[in-house]
Design an enzyme around this catalytic site. Structure first.
Site, PDB file in Angstrom:
ATOM      1  CB  THR A  13      -1.184  11.841   5.099  1.00  0.00           C
ATOM      2  OG1 THR A  13       0.162  12.178   5.452  1.00  0.00           O
ATOM      3  CG2 THR A  13      -1.418  12.185   3.637  1.00  0.00           C
ATOM      4  CE  LYS A 205      -4.009  -2.160   1.436  1.00  0.00           C
ATOM      5  NZ  LYS A 205      -3.302  -1.338   0.416  1.00  0.00           N
TER       6      LYS A 205
END
Length: 432
Positions: A13, A205
């Site tokens: 994607t 993250k």
């Protein structure tokens, strides 16, 4: 005008979005940058699936050597995700004399020191803006715009899937499982959403942000982390009654004892900007010692915003900005002065505890005694009749003052062993 040739590994994607942008906006980028950036090869195992991208003939290959052994390719974009073979591919690209752009937060969180040391050895760069915050340019902001500041804290919503699920539960009264299914239907959540809902994506993250903003080298597995899978519709309702919303918050905070890092579903007051962030959006609040609080918000996932961040890194690499930042920040460098990271059990937080108990005398006294034995003081006790009419047990809501993670865990373990406690205690963070 120079021509910089790019090879892309991974045509899923995000890879398709990068290809659309680089192939479709080549002239616009050339005008803005002053150089030609040309995508010349895309490597993927699947050569048959239509990604909706009009590709020049011969650009798509399943042979990795068409990129790594191509001496004309200057920049390699890695978008396959995961640890292996992504780690091997990035190391090979660096050793082949190519700069690297990646959106792979798991790779950096697990192998950052090794990869950045190899990049320094080869005199190449790794750019990774898309690894944290999707389309939000948070790494560039911390690494350049806020470089004159000492970063005091970061509070952030870093996972769009979790934020969408919580927003569905909040706005529509949807229960957790139904909200997950809706996220899957819309493509926000994977068939197995564990990486998102268990907080793993967020804590990886946070590891990257902690390295960038504080120089903190830490194993993401050692950070206190709790996902949203323990949050139910009843917690959403209690939070609203307390003028709060529940958000999965990544928190990094400088203290006199060291850096506190944690990820947890957290009650955020309506007045906080983070409480206003809904659906698949991300948001990051950075506090610097001179600039004060700075707030960033944008789409944290999806093809277009992530592809935008990847292509920005490609442009920065072409213009030499990535090399300057890479050298200046010395990320994961052995000689970089970092900050001591507090052990997860020593991290302080205020807590929301929901204890489901039988309605009998002496319950409150015994539970408060357990909390007191662990040095945890109660700020308030709330029982709001009628919020959960379908459940015969009494939900006792305890709001605590700041306590260590270790003491909270010990207290909850003791509370859950009590004979009249009917469900496992739900523990959420409280902002402030």
């Amino acid at each position: 005008m120079s021509i910089f040739k790019v090879g892309l590994i991974g045509f899923g994607t995000i890879g398709a979005g990068v290809a659309k942008l680089l192939l479709g906006k080549e002239k616009e980028v050339q005008t803005a940058v002053g150089h030609t950036i040309k995508l010349v090869k895309i490597c993927d195992k699947d050569l048959a699936t239509d990604r909706g991208v009009d590709l020049p003939e011969g650009i798509l290959t399943d042979n990795l050597s068409d990129i790594l052994d191509n001496k004309e390719i200057d920049i390699v974009i890695e978008l396959i995700g995961g640890l292996e073979p992504a780690r091997t591919f990035v190391l090979k690209a660096l050793r082949a004399g190519k700069n690297v752009v990646t959106a792979n937060k798991a790779l950096l969180a697990n192998h950052g020191p090794e990869l950045f040391e190899e990049a320094r050895l080869q005199k190449k760069t790794i750019a990774y803006e898309a690894a944290v915050g999707g389309g939000i340019p948070i790494l560039a902001s911390i690494g350049t715009s806020l470089q004159a500041n000492r970063i005091e804290s970061i509070q952030a919503i870093l996972n769009g899937t979790c934020n969408f699920i919580l927003s569905q539960m909040e706005g529509k009264g949807t229960d957790y499982q139904d909200a997950v299914r809706e996220a899957q239907r819309l493509g926000y959540a994977e068939a197995n959403p564990a990486m998102d809902v268990e907080g793993i994506d967020t804590v990886q993250k946070l590891t990257i942000l902690a390295q960038l903003a504080f120089g903190a080298s830490v194993n993401w597995k050692e950070i206190s982390c709790k996902g949203i899978d323990s949050v139910s519709a009843i917690d959403i309702q209690y939070a609203e009654a307390l003028s709060c919303r529940i958000r999965l918050i990544a928190d990094a905070r400088r203290t006199e004892e060291g850096l506190e890092l944690k990820v947890a579903p957290t009650l955020v007051p309506f007045s906080s900007p983070l409480a206003q962030v809904k659906d698949a959006f991300n948001a990051i609040q950075v506090v610097g010692d001179f600039v004060g609080p700075v707030f960033y918000q944008g789409l944290g996932a999806g093809q277009r915003p992530t592809a935008s961040a990847v292509c920005s890194d490609v442009i920065d690499t072409v213009l030499g900005r990535a090399a300057i930042t890479f050298s200046t920040l010395n990320l994961w460098g052995k000689d970089r002065a970092g900050i001591l990271v507090k052990p997860s059990n020593d991290v302080l937080r205020k807590a929301y505890l929901r204890v489901g108990v039988e309605d009998k005398t002496g319950v409150m006294s015994e539970i408060s005694g357990i909390l007191a034995s662990q040095g945890i003081s109660i700020a308030s006790i709330i029982q709001r009749e009628g919020i959960d009419k379908t459940n015969p047990m009494v939900n006792m809501i305890l709001m605590t003052h700041a306590a260590t993670e270790g003491n909270l865990k010990k207290a909850i373990e003791k509370i859950d062993r009590l004979s009249y406690v009917m469900n496992k205690t739900v523990c959420l963070g409280v902002q402030g």
